[in-house]
Structures are given as C-alpha cells and as structure tokens.
Scaffold this active site. Sequence first.
Site, mmCIF file in Angstrom:
data_model
loop_
_atom_site.group_PDB
_atom_site.id
_atom_site.type_symbol
_atom_site.label_atom_id
_atom_site.label_comp_id
_atom_site.label_asym_id
_atom_site.label_seq_id
_atom_site.Cartn_x
_atom_site.Cartn_y
_atom_site.Cartn_z
ATOM 1 N N THR A 24 -7.491 10.497 7.197
ATOM 2 C CA THR A 24 -6.873 11.808 7.362
ATOM 3 C C THR A 24 -7.928 12.867 7.655
ATOM 4 O OG1 THR A 24 -5.080 11.199 5.881
ATOM 5 C CG2 THR A 24 -5.420 13.532 6.243
ATOM 6 N N CYS A 57 -2.746 5.214 -0.754
ATOM 7 C CA CYS A 57 -3.332 6.547 -0.884
ATOM 8 C C CYS A 57 -3.284 7.003 -2.344
ATOM 9 C CB CYS A 57 -2.601 7.550 -0.001
ATOM 10 S SG CYS A 57 -3.313 9.208 -0.089
ATOM 11 N N ASN A 66 -11.078 -4.523 2.825
ATOM 12 C CA ASN A 66 -11.519 -3.146 3.034
ATOM 13 C C ASN A 66 -12.266 -2.655 1.798
ATOM 14 O OD1 ASN A 66 -9.868 0.037 2.880
ATOM 15 N ND2 ASN A 66 -11.690 -0.421 4.057
ATOM 16 N N ALA A 80 -13.938 2.193 6.818
ATOM 17 C CA ALA A 80 -13.491 3.575 6.645
ATOM 18 C C ALA A 80 -14.696 4.516 6.625
ATOM 19 C CB ALA A 80 -12.663 3.698 5.366
#
Length: 633
Positions: free
Chosen positions: A270, A355, A474, A498
């Site tokens: 984001t 999230c 991840n 990320a």
Amino acid sequence: MTVPEKRLHEDGDGDGDGSGANDTTALEEKRQNTQPYIKGIAGIKPEFLAPISSLSSTYTEYNDDEAEGGDRDKNGSQNGNGDKRRKKERGQNQKRDLKQKRDTVRLCVSLIDPEDESTPCVAGDEEKCKYSHNLEEYLASKPKDIDGMCPVFEALGYCPTGMKCRWLHSHFNKETKKLIKDLGKLETEKDKSFEVNLIDRESKIALQRKKYKYEISEQVIKYLDSKVQRNDSHQENRKENEATYVEQPFKIAEKKKIDLRGAKIVSPLTTVGNLPFRRLMKTLGADVTYSEMALSVPLIQGHQPEWALPKAHISEHPGFGVQIASSKHWAAAKAAEVIYRTTQHVSELNLNCGCPIDLLYKSGQGSALLDQTPRLLRIVKAMNGSSGDIPVTIKIRTGVKENKNTAAHLVDRVLNETQVAAITLHGRSRQQRYTKEADWDYIEEVGKVVKNWNEKREEDKEGRDTNPTWFVGNGDVYTYEDWYNGVAREGVDSVMVARGALIKPWLFEEVEAQQYLDKSSSERLSMLDKFAKFAIEHWGSDEYGVNSARRFMCEFLSFTHRYIPVGIMERLPPKLNERSPKFVGRNEMETLLSSSDYKDWIKITEMFLGKAGEDFQFVPKHKSNAYENTENR
C-alpha cells in the site's frame, strides 16, 4: 537449489529492540575493534562509520506497517497490543496532510490544447466559466519551467497536459503559440506506454447510483446466504432456504491458469506499491505484481480513489493481480464481478487475509479472517463464483497470536472446501507485525500440506483436470540467498518479496545473477530517474502531477535510504531487520542516498522533478525521519 553458506559470523535474530544506550556502548566497542559482531546491528567497515559525535541520532526507528496498510489506519494505532506508551515512543506522525495544492490560476480544459476543438469549455460559455480563459495570464502565473525534456512528450511524442505542463518549453513553439506533436512517435509508442483496467464511465456512475446490474453475483450471494449458519431463532428460515437450493444454482467458470513456479513476485504494497513503482520493478526483472489493496465496499460504491488502485501499466500483464480486502461475502462477490466485467488485464484476484492494521482487523477484514475460517471460506467461494475466468488466490499470515500458528489447519480447510489458485504465507503472526524473523520452518510445514494435497489431486481421476494450487512463501527476503533458500524449501513454489524490493529494487537482478550487486550511487540514481519519469507519465506533468510524483518518490525514498552498500559492509549477508549505524558513503551522493532526513529526500527528488515549491507538502510517516536540517534547501 540451495545457496552455499557465506556467513562470516553467526547471525542474530535481527529484531533490533535493544536500548539506545546499550547500542551506543556496543558501537563504541566495535569502533575499537573489540567486538566483531553486534546483535541486531549491521556490520559496517570501520573506515565508513560516521563520527562518534553523531551517535545521539545514530539509529532511525522503522515501523513497516505502512507496507501493508499505508495511510488507512486512521485510528492512529500501529501496535498490535494497543500500547499507547510504546506508540508514543515510536513517534508516529499521525493525520498526515498529504494533499497537494493546485494551480493558482486554473485554466479551462478547452485551452489545455488550444488547437483541440473536441474539448469544449466545461461551462459551455466562456463568460459563465469559473476557470480562466486568459492563456497569457495563466502562463504568467505558472512556476518557472523545469529544465530538460518533458518525460511524457519524450515517451509518447505528445503531452496531454498541454499548456499546463511544467516542461512546456520542450514541446511549445513560442512563435506559432502551438503545442509540438511528434505524430510518428505517437503512433508507434501509444501501445507501449498506456494504462489498463480503467473502469468505464457508465459502470462507475451505475455503481455510484446503486443501479449496477449484478448478473452473476446475485445468484452466488443468494445461494451462500442460504448456507450461512444462523442462530436458533432463524433455524426454520435457514432450513427452508436450504431446501430451496439443494444444489448450487450456478457454475463456477473455468479459470485461467497461472504459473508461479519460480516466479519473481512483488508483494501487494500500500502507498509505496503504486503503479510507477510496479512498472519500475517490471524493468528490473519482476514477473508478477499486485495492485495496492482495494476495499470491496468502496469499489462497489464506485469511489474514484478506490478504482484508481486496480489500474496497471500494460507491461504488468500478464502477471498482474488485484488484491481486495473484505469482511462480507456479498461485498466480495460484487467486487469480483465488477472487476471481471470492467477490466481485461487482471491475471488473478487476491484476497487479503493478512493485513495487521487495526482499522481493517476491527472491521473483520485482513488478518481478522484468520480466526474466522467459515467467513473466509464463504468469501473465497463468493469470489470464485463471481469472478468469471479470473482465478482467486489468498494471502495469509501464520495466525493472529504469536506462538499460536493456525495457518496449516486453515490451509487444509481451504484446499478441501473451496478452490484457490495460490496461497501465499507471510511467516509472521498478526501480533508480531514485523518484529522477529519470519518463521520459514513453519512456512515449509504449511508448504508440505499444499504439496500433499496437490499430489492427492493428481492421483484422483477427476482432480487431474483441475489446476494445481501454488504455494508461495513470504518474509525477510532481502538477498538472492534468501530467495533461493526459500524456494529450496519443500512445498514452496516461489517466494514473494515485499520490503526487500522497496529497499533494494534490483533484488531480482541479484536473483538472476546469483550474486550480490554493489550498485553505485549513479546506478541507483538512474533507477530513481526512471521512477520519476514513470510517475510523471502516471500522475501528469502539470503542477499537481509533479507534486504527486514528488510525494510518492519521497515515500519510496523512505525505504531506499535504508540500503547499505555491499562494498562498505564487513560481513555478508545483509539482514533485513538489522539496523544500520550512521555511515559515510564512498562519495557524497552515496551518503545523501542513505540519509534518513526527509528534507534530503526532497533534495533528491529535485534532481528529477525540479525545485520543490514552497507550497509542497510532505510529512514523513515517522518523526525519527523528520530531523531539522541546518542547511538551507
């Protein structure tokens, strides 16, 4: 493939939570060469360490929640346990005002290109128009043009911003007072540099007026509603509904195949994961990119800011996924249908189930779904039934609470009770946020669950015709070694990156080369130059677009400044969560690129976007980045 061990010292856990006083003492010992390794602190060659006098501001506090939640956390809490005292010490800049000011004199759209008669005055009458029709007055009010060639004109041969462009001198003939157009280049380049997945005006208006016809999802919602377990007072109604729909009254469309085996994947991010950043990552070797997280309810309400998120550059497709967050199956179903029917360049729909941001968690979205398996399954089924041929994937965490992993059980239910094309597991719980290292042993454990399920599917005659479910790990991938060690784990098909890609955008180049790349400051500036050009193409070359590009470039630099050049490190591999003492680079530019002062970030943007105006606004996310600079900008 396993990467050979190259560690010169035993690695610590890298969570860097020691007190400032202890860190300072340890660093002093390091400078005296009495301590070769300090837990949680990156190793810098002594000759590059900054003077002792700067130790009072040696470390910058990092809070990486913005990578997953951005500015959505309007309640201000960045801590999983709601510890206000700790939040205050971490120094979050809450309620940042990031709106950029527009032109002092606002020009009517009919004069942006004076020769273009197809764009009439917004009011239909010059005398009634609230915008200026005095071109000379407008040009006199504009800031001084930025030096160099307009990035949009350079790319397309024509600048749609026209007279409002901040590089107007590069495509404006002062004698004829006409815009310059390279029609040949415009024809050859138009298909290489355009954005896709723009919702059409009619559909957006229908959504806003609640008149959009949901031809697919209404059946899906009605069926799933009949299956929802209600409380005792609604038992009879539930049984009647179930009797009405014994079998599913719709067919799930055959899904497009995706292949994530060994794919170089950039995580949904984001704010910093915007279109120009993703476009940059594609030039640096990324295979798969994802949109910033979009909320399902604003999507089906036709909110313009939310519909800006599924936009992608043509270079991202195939391999572009749209990530949505939802707490209700009806909202997810409708959002999936609208995306399927109004876009043509979406490879997958990804449901955010990880999230950690409080605002989403408290509303039942994001990581809240980890403890609500029946709801998560309904949402996935709703998306599958409504998304046409677009496959559905999910991104999860290990669980909600630390030391209480639930992902393996969750994944087992997802695989056996619904259909997903891929599952990505971030190796931390919601409570951990970004503290501690990602648990790759547990990621492998869950990978085995997926692998075993895929093997059973192959043995089943009916199952052979269905697509496999890919499993992606991840967490803490910052080097080519991390990437290869991740894919070497049993059951792991690929690794999603990320923060590693934000701090070191050329990470996939290192993966391809299978070695560390000591990028020079000029090479890093070249990447920023490319980002700036992509940003201007995306947000526009007028004052508003330049300010927006500058703001998002500062957001990008809030991560890239954390990179420690390989050539000044005394031990490898670098670790993502290790903090860096202040250092002096091999040249002035390398030192500037490492600055944690947001005013220095603005200086860097000025190399590509011209001098920042006095009305430009940027407030760093963390107060620790807001040092007062004694030098004048």
